[in-house]
Write a protein that holds these residues in place. Structure first.
Motif, PDB file in Angstrom:
ATOM      1  N   TRP A 118     -29.386  -7.139   7.122  1.00  0.00           N
ATOM      2  CA  TRP A 118     -28.806  -7.902   6.009  1.00  0.00           C
ATOM      3  C   TRP A 118     -28.237  -9.210   6.532  1.00  0.00           C
ATOM      4  O   TRP A 118     -28.457 -10.279   5.955  1.00  0.00           O
ATOM      5  N   ARG A 140     -26.612   0.781  -3.206  1.00  0.00           N
ATOM      6  CA  ARG A 140     -27.512   0.380  -4.293  1.00  0.00           C
ATOM      7  C   ARG A 140     -28.972   0.411  -3.850  1.00  0.00           C
ATOM      8  O   ARG A 140     -29.853   0.833  -4.606  1.00  0.00           O
ATOM      9  N   HIS A 141     -29.216  -0.037  -2.658  1.00  0.00           N
ATOM     10  CA  HIS A 141     -30.585   0.036  -2.137  1.00  0.00           C
ATOM     11  C   HIS A 141     -31.044   1.493  -2.042  1.00  0.00           C
ATOM     12  O   HIS A 141     -32.207   1.800  -2.293  1.00  0.00           O
ATOM     13  N   ASP A 151     -31.691  -9.873 -10.106  1.00  0.00           N
ATOM     14  CA  ASP A 151     -30.895  -8.993  -9.238  1.00  0.00           C
ATOM     15  C   ASP A 151     -29.483  -9.564  -9.107  1.00  0.00           C
ATOM     16  O   ASP A 151     -29.049  -9.960  -8.022  1.00  0.00           O
ATOM     17  N   ASP A 165     -26.558  -8.126  -9.480  1.00  0.00           N
ATOM     18  CA  ASP A 165     -25.477  -7.237  -9.048  1.00  0.00           C
ATOM     19  C   ASP A 165     -25.373  -7.151  -7.530  1.00  0.00           C
ATOM     20  O   ASP A 165     -24.458  -6.528  -7.002  1.00  0.00           O
ATOM     21  N   VAL A 166     -26.317  -7.782  -6.843  1.00  0.00           N
ATOM     22  CA  VAL A 166     -26.350  -7.715  -5.386  1.00  0.00           C
ATOM     23  C   VAL A 166     -26.700  -9.093  -4.831  1.00  0.00           C
ATOM     24  O   VAL A 166     -27.186  -9.968  -5.552  1.00  0.00           O
ATOM     25  N   LYS A 168     -21.608 -12.023  -5.033  1.00  0.00           N
ATOM     26  CA  LYS A 168     -21.857 -13.384  -4.558  1.00  0.00           C
ATOM     27  C   LYS A 168     -20.643 -14.277  -4.811  1.00  0.00           C
ATOM     28  O   LYS A 168     -20.244 -15.069  -3.946  1.00  0.00           O
ATOM     29  N   ILE A 207     -21.087  -5.062   1.915  1.00  0.00           N
ATOM     30  CA  ILE A 207     -22.437  -4.702   2.373  1.00  0.00           C
ATOM     31  C   ILE A 207     -22.667  -3.202   2.224  1.00  0.00           C
ATOM     32  O   ILE A 207     -23.779  -2.767   1.887  1.00  0.00           O
ATOM     33  N   ARG A 237     -21.524  -1.519  -0.207  1.00  0.00           N
ATOM     34  CA  ARG A 237     -21.845  -1.416  -1.640  1.00  0.00           C
ATOM     35  C   ARG A 237     -23.336  -1.700  -1.870  1.00  0.00           C
ATOM     36  O   ARG A 237     -24.002  -1.006  -2.639  1.00  0.00           O
ATOM     37  N   GLU A 238     -23.858  -2.719  -1.199  1.00  0.00           N
ATOM     38  CA  GLU A 238     -25.280  -3.042  -1.333  1.00  0.00           C
ATOM     39  C   GLU A 238     -26.142  -1.916  -0.761  1.00  0.00           C
ATOM     40  O   GLU A 238     -27.176  -1.561  -1.335  1.00  0.00           O
TER      41      GLU A 238
END
Length: 463
Positions: free
Chosen positions: A153, A277-278, A125, A127-128, A242, A271, A273-274
């Motif tokens: 998060w 994706r989720h 994982d 990309d996140v 990261k 966040i 962006r994450e």
């Protein structure tokens, strides 16, 4: 030598745990597939393609210095990749393939097909920061509102000081060349965006040192370079989330513990962006351009191609909207505040389906990214997850007055309004009529009337 690294949208070296693990597993070969037909089907813009291919060339040359050969192979569609990857693995007598996960529907299907061929895929994982499925409600479900997602998060990661694995290779004494069966020539449209690591390091450092503290105050003003400008590099994976967070933590170790601080404002965008994706993992239908909020499936959009083309070409008669659209078509990028303004205008003032705007953005953006683009458009259209309520309709005139008060941005992209006094620059029609000037387009809709029409249309489907 038993491993192969498979590049996707992760063209970075040092902030790439999957790549480093592959190298530690003896990898001397890497591969990237140029999937032109698939890219076209996914509406990848010419400038995004150009940036990606320039970065591929750079990384191929860097890997060669370390004795690693990058194979650039042609596969028209993702469905063509598994057999070509299997052939390469067999030819090189390798055992494992390391790669970073991609979360969209077609990409997931491609990886499943690879596994069915017997390929041993080691997927990361990369990309996140938080893998999809790791930030959930107490019942294990995906959050449908961003703020509680962010809280969870942070609960997981706020005490983490992130770090990167050590780079395992030195310059090779044995020169290798990288191998390209597919064409890596672009159209040069992305040349203003550097792709070498030294330049990217300097861009990140300048933002963290010089702009981060003022980001919350400056980010909404398009005439100011107050944003990071890093989204194109995140889109192709030349930088990782990261890696960016580590750069912030070096100078501000407690940034994740101070979510109300000015410094956290930019981290908050990472966040978001994450979050998107989720969402596409939890709701794969989003990859198929379906409304997240099904109650709006019956919403009647306007079928007005003339109005849509006026929006695309910056001819709406609303200067901030038109300047923003010209920025997009001329540069391949658009300021984030303006993305919200033009999306609201298309979906609320013109009542045109958000999917047409999403598609146009993907065809032109240098930082086109399905999850974020879809999330942003559905947010603006009020059809998405944690979207703005349908009755929140941006007024393009007051947005202009507030965020481009002197008209600097407008004049840059609408030179025909260069001589219009600042007092009238945000909606110049009365001034132009008084001066008998026809240098600018008439307003395509009346703001007040368009707002009332949108409220009535959305309210029917909201009840």
């Amino acid at each position: 030598m038993s491993a192969l690294f498979w590049f996707r949208r992760d063209f970075r070296l040092y902030s790439n745990e999957a790549l480093i693990d592959a190298l530690n597993d003896g990898a001397k070969h890497a591969v990237f597939f140029v999937c032109e037909q698939q890219w076209q089907q996914h509406q990848m813009s010419a400038i995004a393609r150009d940036l990606l291919l320039r970065r591929v060339s750079y990384v191929g040359q860097r890997l060669a210095r370390y004795g690693v050969t990058l194979h650039v192979l042609h596969a028209p569609m993702f469905a063509d990749v598994p057999s070509k990857l299997k052939q390469l693995v067999d030819e090189l007598a390798l055992k494992r393939v390391y790669a970073n996960k991609e979360y969209e529907v077609n990409e997931v299907a491609r990886d499943k097909a690879c596994s069915l061929l017997g390929l041993d895929l080691q997927l990361y994982d990369g990309d996140v920061i938080a893998p999809p499925g790791s930030v959930t409600t107490k019942s294990g479900d995906m959050f449908k509102v961003f703020t509680p997602f962010k809280r969870q998060w942070l609960k997981i990661h706020e005490l983490t000081q992130f770090g990167l694995p050590s780079w395992p290779l030195n310059d090779s004494e044995e020169a290798v060349t990288w191998h390209a069966d597919a064409c890596l020539e672009g159209d040069g449209s992305s040349n203003k965006w550097p792709v070498d690591d030294e330049a990217l390091h300097n861009i990140v450092s300048r933002f963290v040192h010089d702009k981060l503290a003022g980001y919350q105050d400056d980010r909404d003003f398009p005439a100011i370079k107050g944003t990071s400008g890093l989204s194109p590099y995140l889109a192709i994976g030349a930088l990782s989330v990261k890696q960016l967070l580590i750069n912030v933590q070096i100078h501000h170790p407690n940034v994740l513990q101070n979510a109300k601080s000015n410094l956290f404002c930019w981290v908050n965008e990472l966040i978001w962006r994450e979050f998107y994706r989720h969402l596409i993992v939890a709701y794969p239908s989003l990859c198929k351009h379906q409304n997240f909020n099904a109650k709006y499936d019956t919403l009647k959009w306007q079928d007005d191609e003339e109005a849509f083309m006026a929006w695309c070409e910056g001819r709406t008669g609303y200067p901030l909207v038109d300047a923003a659209m010209r920025q997009l078509t001329q540069t391949g990028w658009m300021h984030n505040r303006l993305r919200m303004v033009v999306a609201s205008f298309l979906t609320k003032h013109l009542l045109i389906d958000w999917r047409k705007g999403e598609s146009f953005f993907m065809q032109h953006l240098i930082d086109g990214d399905l999850a974020s683009n879809n999330g942003g458009w559905q947010w603006a259209a009020s059809t998405g997850c944690d979207a703005q309520p349908y009755f929140r309709i941006f007024n393009p005139i007051t947005q202009s007055e507030r965020f481009d008060p002197e008209g600097e941005f407008i004049r840059k992209y609408l030179p025909e309004l260069e001589k219009v006094p600042t007092k009238y620059i945000h909606f110049p029609h009365q001034y132009l009529a008084a001066t008998a000037s026809n240098c600018y387009w008439p307003a395509i809709v009346d703001h007040k009337a368009a707002r009332e029409r949108a409220l009535a249309r959305f309210k029917v489907d909201d009840e």
